[in-house]
Design a protein around this motif. Structure first.
Motif, PDB file in Angstrom:
ATOM      1  N   LEU A  81       3.241  73.308  87.072  1.00 20.70           N
ATOM      2  CA  LEU A  81       3.547  72.963  85.684  1.00 20.70           C
ATOM      3  C   LEU A  81       5.058  72.928  85.474  1.00 20.70           C
ATOM      4  O   LEU A  81       5.798  73.598  86.196  1.00 20.70           O
ATOM      5  CB  LEU A  81       2.936  74.014  84.750  1.00 20.70           C
ATOM      6  N   PRO A  82       5.506  72.166  84.484  1.00 18.94           N
ATOM      7  CA  PRO A  82       6.952  72.162  84.199  1.00 18.94           C
ATOM      8  C   PRO A  82       7.424  73.568  83.804  1.00 18.94           C
ATOM      9  O   PRO A  82       6.644  74.402  83.334  1.00 18.94           O
ATOM     10  CB  PRO A  82       7.085  71.203  83.018  1.00 18.94           C
ATOM     11  N   LEU A  83       8.729  73.783  83.988  1.00 21.97           N
ATOM     12  CA  LEU A  83       9.285  75.115  83.756  1.00 21.97           C
ATOM     13  C   LEU A  83       9.065  75.566  82.310  1.00 21.97           C
ATOM     14  O   LEU A  83       8.669  76.713  82.057  1.00 21.97           O
ATOM     15  CB  LEU A  83      10.778  75.105  84.084  1.00 21.97           C
ATOM     16  N   TRP A  84       9.322  74.664  81.358  1.00 22.02           N
ATOM     17  CA  TRP A  84       9.178  75.059  79.952  1.00 22.02           C
ATOM     18  C   TRP A  84       7.740  75.444  79.653  1.00 22.02           C
ATOM     19  O   TRP A  84       7.473  76.344  78.868  1.00 22.02           O
ATOM     20  CB  TRP A  84       9.651  73.938  79.025  1.00 22.02           C
ATOM     21  N   HIS A  85       6.793  74.735  80.321  1.00 20.63           N
ATOM     22  CA  HIS A  85       5.379  75.044  80.099  1.00 20.63           C
ATOM     23  C   HIS A  85       5.058  76.448  80.620  1.00 20.63           C
ATOM     24  O   HIS A  85       4.369  77.240  79.970  1.00 20.63           O
ATOM     25  CB  HIS A  85       4.524  74.004  80.826  1.00 20.63           C
ATOM     26  N   ARG A  86       5.644  76.772  81.789  1.00 18.92           N
ATOM     27  CA  ARG A  86       5.409  78.116  82.338  1.00 18.92           C
ATOM     28  C   ARG A  86       6.030  79.176  81.446  1.00 18.92           C
ATOM     29  O   ARG A  86       5.482  80.252  81.258  1.00 18.92           O
ATOM     30  CB  ARG A  86       5.988  78.196  83.758  1.00 18.92           C
ATOM     31  N   TRP A  87       7.187  78.849  80.875  1.00 16.56           N
ATOM     32  CA  TRP A  87       7.827  79.807  79.979  1.00 16.56           C
ATOM     33  C   TRP A  87       6.972  80.059  78.741  1.00 16.56           C
ATOM     34  O   TRP A  87       6.800  81.185  78.289  1.00 16.56           O
ATOM     35  CB  TRP A  87       9.199  79.300  79.558  1.00 16.56           C
ATOM     36  N   VAL A  88       6.430  78.959  78.194  1.00 19.79           N
ATOM     37  CA  VAL A  88       5.601  79.113  76.996  1.00 19.79           C
ATOM     38  C   VAL A  88       4.355  79.936  77.311  1.00 19.79           C
ATOM     39  O   VAL A  88       3.974  80.857  76.576  1.00 19.79           O
ATOM     40  CB  VAL A  88       5.211  77.724  76.428  1.00 19.79           C
ATOM     41  N   VAL A  89       3.734  79.616  78.447  1.00 15.23           N
ATOM     42  CA  VAL A  89       2.551  80.372  78.860  1.00 15.23           C
ATOM     43  C   VAL A  89       2.905  81.840  79.033  1.00 15.23           C
ATOM     44  O   VAL A  89       2.194  82.743  78.578  1.00 15.23           O
ATOM     45  CB  VAL A  89       1.986  79.792  80.179  1.00 15.23           C
ATOM     46  N   SER A  90       4.056  82.071  79.667  1.00 20.05           N
ATOM     47  CA  SER A  90       4.468  83.450  79.902  1.00 20.05           C
ATOM     48  C   SER A  90       4.734  84.180  78.591  1.00 20.05           C
ATOM     49  O   SER A  90       4.327  85.323  78.401  1.00 20.05           O
ATOM     50  CB  SER A  90       5.722  83.443  80.778  1.00 20.05           C
ATOM     51  N   ALA A  91       5.406  83.486  77.667  1.00 15.21           N
ATOM     52  CA  ALA A  91       5.741  84.146  76.407  1.00 15.21           C
ATOM     53  C   ALA A  91       4.510  84.440  75.574  1.00 15.21           C
ATOM     54  O   ALA A  91       4.480  85.405  74.813  1.00 15.21           O
ATOM     55  CB  ALA A  91       6.721  83.276  75.614  1.00 15.21           C
TER      56      ALA A  91
END
Lengths: 666, 120
Positions: A303-313
């Protein structure tokens, strides 16, 4: 033994007479299994006879007496260290202080005390079963013999700023708890002053001289407890946390542990960090299989980095293994610490919130609401309670963005003085570099061990202060706020070295001795002009008792116990460019003529600062006084018979009141 | 800029109200035993109340000086006067000094001698 397990117990094979005989039964079973699987037949290997057993060497004296040594060596060394301290006081000649500072004038017993204290710590650490109470006691002795050595040897608290702050406490106390306005920006964060004013009133005391003297040793002991607790969470083990506490004490040359708001602020910062990385610590992922976000399919595109960040957050951190009531109590205490530090110090809340925000972002603790509470608390306090500051000095908040100029003010401009002073200051620079070097190398070890880079981020967060217009001391604060994490990571590196090469143990012991000797050299480097005698404070109190309010009372420079009373009663002149301090001014007489003070106060420490830091010729302050007296503008009102540089000049014709009739306001 | 200091108490009250709501929410969240179930309704209600309280506190702060501070920080202007912070000071016109005027021993010019009496 199963049919698949062809290993043999080494000891039994060596000791048993059957070892020489092939185990026909096992071989038989294996042979059957091999035939079934059509594998090649098992070949019996020839038995190699064990080497002849030599008689073990007789135990050495140390091995035979190890239990006794483990029990008594550390306490004996600690007692020896304490016994050396009175001798250290008697053999140290403070009158011989010069640009090389305290280390040069210390007597041999002081160094022996330090050596014994280190020995007490290490002997207990290397014991088979280290005792926590003994390690705690040895650490206290170590702090007393290193950081606390000036408190032991010198007759009063050193460091003029500590005396200035006791003047702030006095100003709040005499005004019945109301901080004065328009006098100093620090009064907009008055919690520390109000706290000690309250203690002073409750104790029925009218000064805090003894508290000032022993404050550094006491507060560093509290910090060491915090480092120990933090290191227990981050490193584990029973020895490494103590080593981390000692490394922190040894690298803490920064001297922000004097009687000051930031000293208390660090206690609160360490408490909050210990909560976040201890009982509240958690992760978003859970290896035990608690379902969170589904794992990606094998071979799926990442997944794109921003998507992983959102999932993580959006993935809530797991709940720590604490009962709800304990968890709520920890939340409450952490929130209390954050709210307590907001009105006490300008920078510490930002350091705490920066580090907590980083931990919250990566999901390392439960209770992200603490960041919200802290941010809103800071905003409300600054907007409402500190309104006079942002309406008059908004530059303090936004800075000038000139990091180069701040670096020059914080580092380059401090490298002044005679040869001894310059060596001391370059030494501080080197130890600061050593701290960061140890921390970053330790971060690599920590990464290899736990795949975690967040801790080094905690040390990097305070570097944001570099862009803030706090002045040269901002760099000291950057190092101070990062030092706890840097030392813990550095300890991980040292532990790795000891485990990697056993001979590193004595090397590190020698390194500890060198580090603490360096600490005494660096911390005491300015003591020629930071030492304070009780007679200095007494002289200033006499000035306050005999000077009518409204007069200008001015010191020739910063050191010494100036403004410890009557802060709101007297002006200090000033505001003239190039005449902020008289000691480094090129035209001293001209500056005094422009400022036109009614009273001029000088201490022996100001004379020493002029000589060793500003390179004035010895006796410059007395020459200046004689010149003013010769002009007829001032007269010598008081001169201490034991120290001619402790003197008070009064302007000719300025009124003086009888000290017997003067009462202190409040 | 005119701020009413009497209005400050509402900001403090709003902040303490937010602390209370967050505390109650923490109590409810941590004492609920459900781990994998849906978020309980009362937790969602308290989350909503927390958001409302944050909005209230931010609004009150905006009114009581936040607007001025943000404007000062973003535009680098004085929050009271609105003048730019980086504005160079007005040039000081040096007084006309006679380079040959007499000076005292410290280099300071001596006062000018009294002029001749005015004509009657």
């Amino acid at each position: 033994m199963t049919t698949q397990d062809t290993r043999r117990d080494a000891d039994s094979s060596r000791d048993s007479p059957r070892a020489a005989v092939p185990d026909s039964e096992a071989t038989q079973v294996m042979a059957v299994g091999a035939q079934d699987l059509a594998d090649p037949p098992t070949t019996a290997l020839p038995i190699i006879p064990p080497p002849p057993v030599e008689d073990p060497a007789p135990p050495t004296w140390v091995e035979r007496n190890r239990p006794t040594i483990d029990r008594w060596l550390s306490p004996a060394l600690a007692v020896l260290a304490l016994a050396m301290l009175p001798l250290a006081v008697a053999t140290t000649d403070l009158a011989a202080l010069d640009g090389w500072g305290l280390a040069k004038v210390l007597g041999a017993p002081a160094w022996l005390a330090l050596l014994f204290a280190i020995g007490a710590c290490l002997s207990e650490l290397y014991a088979k079963r280290p005792r926590i109470p003994m390690l705690g006691a040895a650490t206290a002795v170590l702090i007393l013999c290193s950081t606390g050595l000036p408190s032991v040897i010198q007759p009063a608290a050193r460091f003029g700023t500590a005396w200035t702050i006791t003047g702030f406490v006095d100003a709040v106390a005499v005004a019945n708890g109301v901080p004065p306005q328009g006098l100093d920006a620090r009064f907009s964060w008055p919690a520390f002053f109000a706290q000690w004013a309250w203690f002073r009133e409750a104790a029925g005391a009218d000064q805090l001289d003894v508290v000032l003297r022993w404050f550094p040793a006491a507060v560093v002991a509290v910090w060491a407890i915090g480092i120990y607790a933090l290191a227990r969470s981050m490193l584990g083990g029973s020895r490494a946390p103590w080593a981390a506490a000692w490394l922190f004490v040894g690298l803490n040359w920064i001297e922000q542990d004097y009687f000051s708001p930031q000293a208390t602020g660090i206690c609160l910062l360490l408490t909050v960090l210990t909560f976040a990385l201890g009982p509240l610590a958690t992760r978003r992922t859970d290896a035990s299989g608690v379902p969170g976000w589904p794992a990606p399919h094998v071979g799926a595109k990442r997944l794109p980095l921003w998507h992983r960040w959102v999932v993580s957050a959006m993935t809530p951190p797991n709940r720590p293994t604490l009962p709800p009531r304990q968890l709520l109590l920890v939340y409450f205490c952490a929130a209390l610490c954050i709210l307590a530090v907001i009105p006490a110090h300008q920078l510490t809340p930002f350091a705490i919130l920066g580090q907590l925000a980083l931990l919250a972002l990566v999901g390392r603790y439960r209770g992200r609401g603490l960041v919200l509470i802290g941010i809103l608390g800071v905003l409300v306090f600054i907007l409402i309670a500190a309104r006079p500051i942002w309406t008059t000095q908004i530059g303090l908040f936004i800075g000038d963005g000139n990091t180069g100029a701040a670096l020059e003010a914080g580092v380059a401009d401090r490298l002044t003085g005679d040869f001894g002073q310059q060596i001391v200051k370059y030494g501080r620079f080197l130890v600061a570099a050593l701290s960061y070097g140890l921390g970053f190398l330790g971060a690599i070890i920590y990464w290899r061990r736990r795949r975690d880079l967040v801790p080094i981020g905690l040390a990097v967060v305070p570097m944001g202060f570099a862009a803030q217009g706090y002045g040269g001391e901002g760099f000291l604060r950057i190092l101070l706020f990062g030092l706890p994490i840097l030392t813990i990571l550095g300890t991980d590196l040292l532990r790795f070295l000891v485990r990697w090469r056993g001979w590193m143990k004595p090397v590190l012991a020698v390194g500890m001795v060198a580090l603490f000797a360096m600490l005494i050299f660096l911390r005491g480097g300015n003591d020629s002009y930071q030492v304070v005698y009780p007679r200095d404070a007494e002289m200033y109190r006499q000035v306050v008792a005999t000077t009518p309010p409204g007069q200008n009372v001015m010191p020739l420079s910063d050191p010494g116990p100036f403004a410890i009373e009557g802060l709101t009663m007297y002006g200090r002149g000033g505001g003239i460019e190039g005449c902020g301090r008289i000691a480094p001014a090129t035209d001293k007489i001209g500056c005094i003529a422009q400022i036109n003070p009614d009273v001029i106060v000088n201490f022996g420490s100001i004379e020493a600062q002029g000589v060793y830091l500003y390179l004035n010729k010895p006796g410059w302050s007395l020459d200046l006084a004689n010149t003013l007296i010769a002009q007829g503008t001032y007269y010598m009102w008081f001169q201490d018979p034991t120290d001619p540089y402790d003197f008070v000049l009064r302007k000719t014709g300025a009124p003086v009141i009888d000290s017997a009739t003067q009462g202190r306001p409040g | 800029m005119i701020l009413d200091p009497g209005f400050d108490r509402w900001v403090w009250l709003g902040f303490f109200g937010l602390l209370v709501v967050l505390g109650v929410r923490a109590w409810v969240v941590e004492s609920s035993r459900g781990r994998l179930t849906r978020t309980p309704g009362r937790v969602r209600a308290l989350t909503g109340a927390s958001v409302v309280m944050v909005a209230v506190v931010l609004s009150l702060m905006w009114v009581q000086g936040g607007q001025q501070v943000i404007n000062a920080v973003v535009n680098r202007v004085d929050p009271v006067t609105g003048l730019p912070l980086d504005q160079p000071a007005a040039p000081v016109v040096a007084p006309v000094v006679d380079p040959n005027a007499p000076v005292d021993e410290h280099g300071a010019p001596l006062p000018a001698p009294a002029g001749p009496a005015a004509n009657p």
